[in-house]
Design a protein around this motif. Sequence first.
Motif, PDB file in Angstrom:
ATOM      1  N   ILE A 296     -19.716  12.045   0.932  1.00  0.00           N
ATOM      2  CA  ILE A 296     -19.975  11.252   2.130  1.00  0.00           C
ATOM      3  C   ILE A 296     -18.809  10.315   2.443  1.00  0.00           C
ATOM      4  O   ILE A 296     -18.427  10.122   3.604  1.00  0.00           O
ATOM      5  CB  ILE A 296     -21.301  10.453   1.973  1.00  0.00           C
ATOM      6  CG1 ILE A 296     -21.576   9.586   3.207  1.00  0.00           C
ATOM      7  CG2 ILE A 296     -21.306   9.609   0.716  1.00  0.00           C
ATOM      8  CD1 ILE A 296     -21.785  10.357   4.477  1.00  0.00           C
ATOM      9  N   GLY A 297     -18.191   9.747   1.412  1.00  0.00           N
ATOM     10  CA  GLY A 297     -17.064   8.843   1.647  1.00  0.00           C
ATOM     11  C   GLY A 297     -15.867   9.541   2.256  1.00  0.00           C
ATOM     12  O   GLY A 297     -15.148   8.964   3.092  1.00  0.00           O
ATOM     13  N   THR A 298     -15.634  10.780   1.847  1.00  0.00           N
ATOM     14  CA  THR A 298     -14.535  11.559   2.424  1.00  0.00           C
ATOM     15  C   THR A 298     -14.785  11.810   3.902  1.00  0.00           C
ATOM     16  O   THR A 298     -13.868  11.718   4.731  1.00  0.00           O
ATOM     17  CB  THR A 298     -14.367  12.884   1.678  1.00  0.00           C
ATOM     18  OG1 THR A 298     -14.135  12.619   0.285  1.00  0.00           O
ATOM     19  CG2 THR A 298     -13.194  13.689   2.227  1.00  0.00           C
ATOM     20  N   TRP A 299     -16.016  12.121   4.250  1.00  0.00           N
ATOM     21  CA  TRP A 299     -16.349  12.325   5.662  1.00  0.00           C
ATOM     22  C   TRP A 299     -16.108  11.061   6.479  1.00  0.00           C
ATOM     23  O   TRP A 299     -15.574  11.103   7.596  1.00  0.00           O
ATOM     24  CB  TRP A 299     -17.814  12.751   5.809  1.00  0.00           C
ATOM     25  CG  TRP A 299     -18.082  14.178   5.471  1.00  0.00           C
ATOM     26  CD1 TRP A 299     -18.830  14.655   4.434  1.00  0.00           C
ATOM     27  CD2 TRP A 299     -17.613  15.333   6.179  1.00  0.00           C
ATOM     28  NE1 TRP A 299     -18.848  16.023   4.449  1.00  0.00           N
ATOM     29  CE2 TRP A 299     -18.116  16.471   5.505  1.00  0.00           C
ATOM     30  CE3 TRP A 299     -16.809  15.509   7.312  1.00  0.00           C
ATOM     31  CZ2 TRP A 299     -17.842  17.771   5.935  1.00  0.00           C
ATOM     32  CZ3 TRP A 299     -16.542  16.804   7.738  1.00  0.00           C
ATOM     33  CH2 TRP A 299     -17.055  17.912   7.057  1.00  0.00           C
ATOM     34  N   LEU A 300     -16.512   9.906   5.921  1.00  0.00           N
ATOM     35  CA  LEU A 300     -16.365   8.655   6.659  1.00  0.00           C
ATOM     36  C   LEU A 300     -14.901   8.250   6.812  1.00  0.00           C
ATOM     37  O   LEU A 300     -14.556   7.521   7.741  1.00  0.00           O
ATOM     38  CB  LEU A 300     -17.151   7.543   5.945  1.00  0.00           C
ATOM     39  CG  LEU A 300     -18.675   7.741   5.909  1.00  0.00           C
ATOM     40  CD1 LEU A 300     -19.345   6.611   5.130  1.00  0.00           C
ATOM     41  CD2 LEU A 300     -19.259   7.834   7.316  1.00  0.00           C
ATOM     42  N   LEU A 301     -14.055   8.706   5.909  1.00  0.00           N
ATOM     43  CA  LEU A 301     -12.617   8.491   6.045  1.00  0.00           C
ATOM     44  C   LEU A 301     -11.997   9.479   7.023  1.00  0.00           C
ATOM     45  O   LEU A 301     -11.093   9.127   7.800  1.00  0.00           O
ATOM     46  CB  LEU A 301     -11.950   8.622   4.673  1.00  0.00           C
ATOM     47  CG  LEU A 301     -10.421   8.486   4.615  1.00  0.00           C
ATOM     48  CD1 LEU A 301      -9.973   7.107   5.086  1.00  0.00           C
ATOM     49  CD2 LEU A 301      -9.916   8.759   3.198  1.00  0.00           C
TER      50      LEU A 301
ATOM     51  N   GLY B 220     -28.121  11.417  -2.786  1.00  0.00           N
ATOM     52  CA  GLY B 220     -26.736  11.469  -2.349  1.00  0.00           C
ATOM     53  C   GLY B 220     -26.305  12.871  -2.029  1.00  0.00           C
ATOM     54  O   GLY B 220     -25.569  13.118  -1.080  1.00  0.00           O
ATOM     55  N   ILE B 221     -26.747  13.830  -2.820  1.00  0.00           N
ATOM     56  CA  ILE B 221     -26.364  15.223  -2.598  1.00  0.00           C
ATOM     57  C   ILE B 221     -26.955  15.725  -1.287  1.00  0.00           C
ATOM     58  O   ILE B 221     -26.282  16.322  -0.470  1.00  0.00           O
ATOM     59  CB  ILE B 221     -26.856  16.099  -3.765  1.00  0.00           C
ATOM     60  CG1 ILE B 221     -26.128  15.683  -5.055  1.00  0.00           C
ATOM     61  CG2 ILE B 221     -26.605  17.570  -3.490  1.00  0.00           C
ATOM     62  CD1 ILE B 221     -26.775  16.267  -6.296  1.00  0.00           C
ATOM     63  N   ARG B 222     -28.228  15.442  -1.078  1.00  0.00           N
ATOM     64  CA  ARG B 222     -28.868  15.963   0.124  1.00  0.00           C
ATOM     65  C   ARG B 222     -28.231  15.423   1.393  1.00  0.00           C
ATOM     66  O   ARG B 222     -28.063  16.139   2.356  1.00  0.00           O
ATOM     67  CB  ARG B 222     -30.369  15.625   0.100  1.00  0.00           C
ATOM     68  CG  ARG B 222     -31.178  16.474  -0.847  1.00  0.00           C
ATOM     69  CD  ARG B 222     -32.654  16.346  -0.514  1.00  0.00           C
ATOM     70  NE  ARG B 222     -33.132  15.001  -0.660  1.00  0.00           N
ATOM     71  CZ  ARG B 222     -33.635  14.502  -1.775  1.00  0.00           C
ATOM     72  NH1 ARG B 222     -33.681  15.233  -2.861  1.00  0.00           N
ATOM     73  NH2 ARG B 222     -34.075  13.256  -1.823  1.00  0.00           N
ATOM     74  N   CYS B 223     -27.909  14.121   1.380  1.00  0.00           N
ATOM     75  CA  CYS B 223     -27.394  13.540   2.612  1.00  0.00           C
ATOM     76  C   CYS B 223     -25.919  13.824   2.783  1.00  0.00           C
ATOM     77  O   CYS B 223     -25.379  13.619   3.843  1.00  0.00           O
ATOM     78  CB  CYS B 223     -27.633  12.034   2.646  1.00  0.00           C
ATOM     79  SG  CYS B 223     -26.608  11.103   1.522  1.00  0.00           S
ATOM     80  N   SER B 224     -25.256  14.328   1.737  1.00  0.00           N
ATOM     81  CA  SER B 224     -23.823  14.528   1.827  1.00  0.00           C
ATOM     82  C   SER B 224     -23.462  15.943   2.232  1.00  0.00           C
ATOM     83  O   SER B 224     -22.488  16.166   2.915  1.00  0.00           O
ATOM     84  CB  SER B 224     -23.158  14.216   0.488  1.00  0.00           C
ATOM     85  OG  SER B 224     -23.383  12.875   0.123  1.00  0.00           O
ATOM     86  N   SER B 225     -24.219  16.917   1.808  1.00  0.00           N
ATOM     87  CA  SER B 225     -23.809  18.280   2.064  1.00  0.00           C
ATOM     88  C   SER B 225     -24.973  19.220   1.899  1.00  0.00           C
ATOM     89  O   SER B 225     -25.829  19.019   1.047  1.00  0.00           O
ATOM     90  CB  SER B 225     -22.686  18.667   1.092  1.00  0.00           C
ATOM     91  OG  SER B 225     -22.357  20.023   1.225  1.00  0.00           O
ATOM     92  N   GLY B 226     -24.997  20.272   2.732  1.00  0.00           N
ATOM     93  CA  GLY B 226     -26.012  21.294   2.579  1.00  0.00           C
ATOM     94  C   GLY B 226     -25.870  21.984   1.241  1.00  0.00           C
ATOM     95  O   GLY B 226     -26.834  22.279   0.558  1.00  0.00           O
ATOM     96  N   LEU B 227     -24.613  22.297   0.847  1.00  0.00           N
ATOM     97  CA  LEU B 227     -24.349  22.767  -0.490  1.00  0.00           C
ATOM     98  C   LEU B 227     -24.465  21.594  -1.438  1.00  0.00           C
ATOM     99  O   LEU B 227     -24.223  20.456  -1.061  1.00  0.00           O
ATOM    100  CB  LEU B 227     -22.933  23.357  -0.576  1.00  0.00           C
ATOM    101  CG  LEU B 227     -22.720  24.742   0.042  1.00  0.00           C
ATOM    102  CD1 LEU B 227     -21.241  25.083  -0.004  1.00  0.00           C
ATOM    103  CD2 LEU B 227     -23.518  25.792  -0.712  1.00  0.00           C
TER     104      LEU B 227
END
Length: 355
Positions: free
Chosen positions: A70-75, A37-44
Amino acid sequence: MSLLLLWLRPASRCRLAELAALRVTAARYVSVPAAVGIRCSSGLSAAGLVGSAPSAVQPYLKLMRLDKPIGTWLLYLPCTWSISLAAEPGCFPDLPMLALFGTGALLMRGAGCTINDMWDKDIDRKVARTGNRPIAAGEISRLQALVFLSGQLSLALAVLLCLNDYSIVLGAASLGLVVTYPLTKRLTYWPQLILGLAFNWGTLLGWSAVKGSCDWSICLPLYISGIMWTLIYDTIYAHQDKTDDAVVGVKSTALKFQEQTKQWLIGFSTVMLTGLTVVGLNSEQTLPYYTAVVAVGAHLAHQIYSLDINNPQDCWKKFCLNRTLGFILLSGIVFGNLWKRKKTTHNSEKVQHGL
Protein backbone atom coordinates in the motif's frame (compact mmCIF):
# COMPACT_ATOMS: atom_id res chain seq x y z
CA MET A 1 29.43 -14.05 -3.93
CA SER A 2 28.56 -17.09 -1.82
CA LEU A 3 30.45 -15.58 1.12
CA LEU A 4 28.51 -12.31 0.74
CA LEU A 5 25.18 -14.13 0.68
CA LEU A 6 26.23 -16.12 3.73
CA TRP A 7 27.12 -12.91 5.56
CA LEU A 8 23.81 -11.33 4.58
CA ARG A 9 21.85 -14.26 5.98
CA PRO A 10 19.48 -13.14 8.73
CA ALA A 11 19.57 -14.21 12.38
CA SER A 12 21.64 -17.20 13.38
CA ARG A 13 19.96 -20.44 14.36
CA CYS A 14 20.77 -19.98 17.99
CA ARG A 15 18.46 -16.95 18.05
CA LEU A 16 15.45 -18.51 16.32
CA ALA A 17 13.78 -19.50 19.57
CA GLU A 18 14.27 -15.99 20.94
CA LEU A 19 12.81 -14.42 17.78
CA ALA A 20 9.84 -16.78 17.79
CA ALA A 21 9.09 -15.87 21.39
CA LEU A 22 9.30 -12.18 20.52
CA ARG A 23 6.83 -12.60 17.66
CA VAL A 24 4.38 -14.49 19.85
CA THR A 25 4.57 -11.78 22.52
CA ALA A 26 4.07 -9.02 19.95
CA ALA A 27 1.21 -10.89 18.29
CA ARG A 28 -0.78 -10.76 21.50
CA TYR A 29 -0.93 -6.99 21.23
CA VAL A 30 -1.04 -6.41 17.49
CA SER A 31 -4.42 -4.92 16.78
CA VAL A 32 -4.26 -4.91 12.99
CA PRO A 33 -4.12 -8.42 11.54
CA ALA A 34 -1.70 -8.96 8.70
CA ALA A 35 -4.54 -10.34 6.63
CA VAL A 36 -6.28 -6.97 6.72
CA GLY A 37 -3.21 -5.33 5.21
CA ILE A 38 -2.99 -7.98 2.52
CA ARG A 39 -6.62 -7.69 1.52
CA CYS A 40 -6.60 -3.93 1.22
CA SER A 41 -3.25 -3.85 -0.54
CA SER A 42 -3.60 -6.32 -3.35
CA GLY A 43 -5.91 -8.89 -4.86
CA LEU A 44 -2.93 -11.23 -4.88
CA SER A 45 -1.56 -12.03 -1.45
CA ALA A 46 1.55 -9.89 -1.26
CA ALA A 47 2.47 -11.40 2.08
CA GLY A 48 1.94 -14.85 0.60
CA LEU A 49 4.37 -14.11 -2.22
CA VAL A 50 6.96 -12.85 0.24
CA GLY A 51 6.33 -15.89 2.43
CA SER A 52 7.06 -18.22 -0.49
CA ALA A 53 10.50 -16.65 -1.04
CA PRO A 54 13.64 -18.34 0.34
CA SER A 55 13.89 -17.87 4.10
CA ALA A 56 17.22 -16.04 3.81
CA VAL A 57 15.61 -13.44 1.53
CA GLN A 58 12.31 -12.91 3.34
CA PRO A 59 13.58 -10.44 5.99
CA TYR A 60 14.95 -8.17 3.26
CA LEU A 61 11.66 -8.28 1.35
CA LYS A 62 9.83 -7.44 4.57
CA LEU A 63 12.30 -4.63 5.25
CA MET A 64 11.24 -3.17 1.87
CA ARG A 65 7.59 -3.74 2.94
CA LEU A 66 6.95 -5.81 -0.18
CA ASP A 67 4.45 -7.73 1.92
CA LYS A 68 2.54 -4.45 2.42
CA PRO A 69 2.53 -2.68 -0.97
CA ILE A 70 0.00 0.00 0.00
CA GLY A 71 2.84 2.42 0.76
CA THR A 72 4.36 1.90 -2.67
CA TRP A 73 1.03 2.73 -4.28
CA LEU A 74 0.70 5.91 -2.22
CA LEU A 75 4.17 6.97 -3.33
CA TYR A 76 3.58 6.02 -6.96
CA LEU A 77 0.12 7.47 -7.57
CA PRO A 78 1.13 11.17 -7.34
CA CYS A 79 3.75 10.41 -10.00
CA THR A 80 1.05 8.99 -12.27
CA TRP A 81 -1.12 12.09 -11.79
CA SER A 82 1.69 14.35 -12.92
CA ILE A 83 2.79 12.19 -15.84
CA SER A 84 -0.81 11.94 -17.05
CA LEU A 85 -1.39 15.68 -16.75
CA ALA A 86 1.73 16.26 -18.84
CA ALA A 87 0.47 14.06 -21.69
CA GLU A 88 -0.46 15.71 -24.96
CA PRO A 89 -4.18 16.56 -25.29
CA GLY A 90 -6.15 13.57 -26.49
CA CYS A 91 -3.34 11.12 -25.67
CA PHE A 92 -2.78 8.46 -23.05
CA PRO A 93 0.09 9.03 -20.61
CA ASP A 94 3.57 7.80 -21.52
CA LEU A 95 3.46 4.11 -20.55
CA PRO A 96 7.26 3.55 -20.47
CA MET A 97 7.56 6.59 -18.21
CA LEU A 98 4.86 5.20 -15.92
CA ALA A 99 6.73 1.90 -15.76
CA LEU A 100 10.01 3.67 -15.00
CA PHE A 101 8.44 5.65 -12.18
CA GLY A 102 6.77 2.50 -10.86
CA THR A 103 10.18 0.87 -10.58
CA GLY A 104 11.57 3.98 -8.92
CA ALA A 105 8.68 4.12 -6.44
CA LEU A 106 9.22 0.49 -5.46
CA LEU A 107 12.94 1.05 -4.87
CA MET A 108 12.61 4.38 -3.08
CA ARG A 109 9.81 3.18 -0.85
CA GLY A 110 11.99 0.22 0.07
CA ALA A 111 14.96 2.51 0.71
CA GLY A 112 12.82 4.85 2.81
CA CYS A 113 11.54 1.97 4.93
CA THR A 114 15.08 0.69 5.39
CA ILE A 115 16.28 4.12 6.55
CA ASN A 116 13.26 4.46 8.82
CA ASP A 117 13.83 1.08 10.46
CA MET A 118 17.54 1.74 10.93
CA TRP A 119 16.71 4.97 12.79
CA ASP A 120 13.80 3.45 14.72
CA LYS A 121 15.29 0.10 15.77
CA ASP A 122 14.97 0.76 19.51
CA ILE A 123 11.60 2.50 19.21
CA ASP A 124 10.10 -0.26 17.05
CA ARG A 125 10.92 -2.82 19.74
CA LYS A 126 8.68 -0.94 22.17
CA VAL A 127 5.68 -0.64 19.83
CA ALA A 128 3.44 -3.68 19.47
CA ARG A 129 2.71 -3.23 15.76
CA THR A 130 6.37 -2.77 14.76
CA GLY A 131 8.16 -5.09 17.17
CA ASN A 132 8.54 -7.84 14.57
CA ARG A 133 10.15 -5.69 11.87
CA PRO A 134 13.36 -7.37 10.69
CA ILE A 135 15.86 -4.94 12.22
CA ALA A 136 13.95 -4.50 15.49
CA ALA A 137 13.55 -8.28 15.79
CA GLY A 138 17.26 -8.88 15.18
CA GLU A 139 16.82 -10.73 11.91
CA ILE A 140 18.94 -8.14 10.09
CA SER A 141 21.75 -6.09 11.61
CA ARG A 142 22.16 -2.39 10.94
CA LEU A 143 25.30 -3.09 8.92
CA GLN A 144 23.47 -5.61 6.75
CA ALA A 145 20.63 -3.11 6.33
CA LEU A 146 23.15 -0.46 5.29
CA VAL A 147 24.59 -2.74 2.58
CA PHE A 148 21.07 -3.53 1.40
CA LEU A 149 20.18 0.18 1.42
CA SER A 150 23.21 0.92 -0.75
CA GLY A 151 21.98 -1.58 -3.31
CA GLN A 152 18.48 -0.09 -3.38
CA LEU A 153 19.78 3.45 -3.76
CA SER A 154 22.16 2.39 -6.52
CA LEU A 155 19.31 0.87 -8.50
CA ALA A 156 17.15 3.94 -7.84
CA LEU A 157 19.96 6.14 -9.11
CA ALA A 158 20.09 4.06 -12.30
CA VAL A 159 16.38 4.76 -12.78
CA LEU A 160 16.85 8.48 -12.11
CA LEU A 161 19.69 8.70 -14.64
CA CYS A 162 17.22 7.63 -17.36
CA LEU A 163 15.54 11.06 -17.03
CA ASN A 164 16.55 14.49 -18.34
CA ASP A 165 19.12 16.63 -16.54
CA TYR A 166 16.53 18.89 -14.90
CA SER A 167 14.73 15.85 -13.47
CA ILE A 168 17.96 14.23 -12.27
CA VAL A 169 18.81 17.30 -10.17
CA LEU A 170 15.20 17.61 -8.99
CA GLY A 171 15.02 13.94 -8.03
CA ALA A 172 18.31 14.02 -6.15
CA ALA A 173 17.05 16.99 -4.14
CA SER A 174 14.42 14.79 -2.49
CA LEU A 175 16.93 12.48 -0.82
CA GLY A 176 17.39 14.82 2.15
CA LEU A 177 13.69 14.52 2.98
CA VAL A 178 13.85 10.72 2.77
CA VAL A 179 16.82 10.54 5.15
CA THR A 180 15.62 13.08 7.72
CA TYR A 181 11.94 12.09 7.94
CA PRO A 182 12.46 9.46 10.68
CA LEU A 183 14.17 12.08 12.88
CA THR A 184 11.21 14.44 12.70
CA LYS A 185 9.11 12.02 14.74
CA ARG A 186 11.39 12.84 17.66
CA LEU A 187 11.37 16.61 17.15
CA THR A 188 7.92 17.73 16.01
CA TYR A 189 4.27 16.74 16.08
CA TRP A 190 4.21 17.27 12.30
CA PRO A 191 6.25 14.37 10.86
CA GLN A 192 3.32 13.69 8.52
CA LEU A 193 4.01 17.05 6.87
CA ILE A 194 7.63 16.05 6.16
CA LEU A 195 6.41 12.70 4.86
CA GLY A 196 4.02 14.57 2.57
CA LEU A 197 6.85 16.69 1.19
CA ALA A 198 8.81 13.52 0.39
CA PHE A 199 5.99 11.25 -0.77
CA ASN A 200 4.59 13.76 -3.25
CA TRP A 201 7.86 14.81 -4.86
CA GLY A 202 6.71 12.75 -7.83
CA THR A 203 4.11 15.41 -8.66
CA LEU A 204 7.04 17.65 -9.59
CA LEU A 205 9.30 14.98 -11.01
CA GLY A 206 6.67 13.33 -13.21
CA TRP A 207 5.86 16.55 -15.05
CA SER A 208 9.51 17.53 -15.52
CA ALA A 209 10.38 14.04 -16.78
CA VAL A 210 7.84 14.46 -19.59
CA LYS A 211 8.12 18.19 -20.30
CA GLY A 212 11.75 18.91 -19.39
CA SER A 213 10.93 21.32 -16.54
CA CYS A 214 8.12 22.15 -14.11
CA ASP A 215 5.14 24.31 -14.98
CA TRP A 216 4.65 25.70 -11.47
CA SER A 217 1.11 26.90 -12.19
CA ILE A 218 0.19 23.21 -12.39
CA CYS A 219 2.89 21.39 -10.43
CA LEU A 220 2.77 23.54 -7.30
CA PRO A 221 -0.99 23.24 -6.57
CA LEU A 222 -0.76 19.52 -7.41
CA TYR A 223 2.14 19.16 -4.96
CA ILE A 224 0.24 21.02 -2.23
CA SER A 225 -2.82 18.83 -2.84
CA GLY A 226 -0.67 15.73 -2.52
CA ILE A 227 0.81 16.97 0.75
CA MET A 228 -2.69 17.54 2.12
CA TRP A 229 -3.62 14.02 1.02
CA THR A 230 -0.66 12.57 2.91
CA LEU A 231 -1.59 14.57 6.01
CA ILE A 232 -5.04 13.00 5.80
CA TYR A 233 -4.12 9.36 5.32
CA ASP A 234 -1.02 9.33 7.51
CA THR A 235 -2.79 11.05 10.39
CA ILE A 236 -5.38 8.28 10.18
CA TYR A 237 -2.54 5.74 10.04
CA ALA A 238 -0.82 7.29 13.09
CA HIS A 239 -3.91 6.79 15.23
CA GLN A 240 -3.12 3.06 15.25
CA ASP A 241 0.00 3.63 17.35
CA LYS A 242 -0.93 6.68 19.41
CA THR A 243 -0.95 4.86 22.75
CA ASP A 244 2.49 3.31 22.24
CA ASP A 245 3.84 6.50 20.65
CA ALA A 246 2.88 8.54 23.70
CA VAL A 247 4.74 6.08 25.94
CA VAL A 248 7.96 5.94 23.90
CA GLY A 249 8.01 9.66 23.10
CA VAL A 250 7.28 9.54 19.36
CA LYS A 251 5.30 12.53 18.09
CA SER A 252 2.60 12.61 15.40
CA THR A 253 -0.34 14.64 14.15
CA ALA A 254 -2.60 11.99 15.69
CA LEU A 255 -1.28 12.91 19.14
CA LYS A 256 -1.46 16.63 18.37
CA PHE A 257 -5.01 16.64 16.99
CA GLN A 258 -6.49 13.95 19.27
CA GLU A 259 -10.28 14.39 19.41
CA GLN A 260 -10.12 17.30 16.96
CA THR A 261 -8.71 15.03 14.26
CA LYS A 262 -11.80 15.09 12.06
CA GLN A 263 -11.92 18.89 12.01
CA TRP A 264 -8.28 18.99 10.89
CA LEU A 265 -8.92 16.34 8.24
CA ILE A 266 -11.82 18.37 6.88
CA GLY A 267 -9.50 21.37 6.62
CA PHE A 268 -6.83 19.36 4.81
CA SER A 269 -9.48 17.97 2.45
CA THR A 270 -10.71 21.47 1.62
CA VAL A 271 -7.21 22.62 0.71
CA MET A 272 -6.62 19.45 -1.31
CA LEU A 273 -9.79 19.85 -3.35
CA THR A 274 -9.12 23.56 -3.89
CA GLY A 275 -5.64 22.73 -5.16
CA LEU A 276 -6.98 20.08 -7.53
CA THR A 277 -9.49 22.58 -8.88
CA VAL A 278 -6.70 25.07 -9.55
CA VAL A 279 -4.75 22.30 -11.31
CA GLY A 280 -7.75 21.62 -13.53
CA LEU A 281 -8.22 25.26 -14.44
CA ASN A 282 -4.55 25.84 -15.20
CA SER A 283 -4.24 22.67 -17.28
CA GLU A 284 -7.52 23.31 -19.13
CA GLN A 285 -9.07 20.09 -17.90
CA THR A 286 -12.46 18.81 -18.97
CA LEU A 287 -15.60 17.25 -17.51
CA PRO A 288 -14.18 13.81 -16.57
CA TYR A 289 -11.47 15.46 -14.48
CA TYR A 290 -13.88 17.61 -12.48
CA THR A 291 -16.20 14.62 -12.05
CA ALA A 292 -13.27 12.72 -10.53
CA VAL A 293 -12.47 15.65 -8.20
CA VAL A 294 -16.07 15.59 -6.96
CA ALA A 295 -15.77 11.81 -6.45
CA VAL A 296 -12.52 12.35 -4.52
CA GLY A 297 -14.34 14.83 -2.29
CA ALA A 298 -17.14 12.34 -1.66
CA HIS A 299 -14.58 9.62 -0.91
CA LEU A 300 -12.81 11.85 1.62
CA ALA A 301 -16.13 12.79 3.22
CA HIS A 302 -16.98 9.12 3.66
CA GLN A 303 -13.57 8.36 5.16
CA ILE A 304 -13.72 11.19 7.65
CA TYR A 305 -17.38 10.78 8.62
CA SER A 306 -17.12 7.03 9.24
CA LEU A 307 -13.63 7.07 10.80
CA ASP A 308 -13.27 5.73 14.33
CA ILE A 309 -9.93 7.09 15.52
CA ASN A 310 -9.99 4.78 18.55
CA ASN A 311 -10.36 1.62 16.46
CA PRO A 312 -6.98 0.57 14.97
CA GLN A 313 -8.62 -1.85 12.52
CA ASP A 314 -10.86 0.91 11.19
CA CYS A 315 -7.91 3.31 10.92
CA TRP A 316 -5.98 0.74 8.87
CA LYS A 317 -8.99 0.12 6.66
CA LYS A 318 -9.51 3.84 6.00
CA PHE A 319 -5.80 4.30 5.35
CA CYS A 320 -5.88 1.57 2.70
CA LEU A 321 -8.90 3.11 1.00
CA ASN A 322 -6.67 5.91 -0.20
CA ARG A 323 -5.25 3.74 -2.94
CA THR A 324 -8.75 3.73 -4.45
CA LEU A 325 -8.92 7.50 -4.05
CA GLY A 326 -5.64 7.86 -5.93
CA PHE A 327 -6.93 5.75 -8.81
CA ILE A 328 -10.16 7.75 -8.97
CA LEU A 329 -8.18 10.92 -9.54
CA LEU A 330 -5.85 9.20 -12.01
CA SER A 331 -8.80 7.98 -14.08
CA GLY A 332 -10.25 11.49 -14.12
CA ILE A 333 -6.96 12.94 -15.37
CA VAL A 334 -6.56 10.31 -18.10
CA PHE A 335 -10.14 10.50 -19.37
CA GLY A 336 -10.17 14.27 -19.00
CA ASN A 337 -7.13 14.45 -21.22
CA LEU A 338 -8.70 12.13 -23.78
CA TRP A 339 -11.82 14.34 -23.69
CA LYS A 340 -9.66 17.26 -24.82
CA ARG A 341 -9.32 15.65 -28.27
CA LYS A 342 -13.09 15.33 -28.54
CA LYS A 343 -13.50 18.94 -27.43
CA THR A 344 -10.83 20.17 -29.86
CA THR A 345 -12.33 18.18 -32.74
CA HIS A 346 -15.80 19.55 -31.99
CA ASN A 347 -14.52 23.13 -31.94
CA SER A 348 -12.67 22.60 -35.25
CA GLU A 349 -15.85 21.28 -36.86
CA LYS A 350 -17.75 24.35 -35.68
CA VAL A 351 -15.14 26.65 -37.20
CA GLN A 352 -15.26 24.74 -40.51
CA HIS A 353 -19.06 24.93 -40.63
CA GLY A 354 -18.86 28.65 -39.86
CA LEU A 355 -16.54 29.13 -42.82
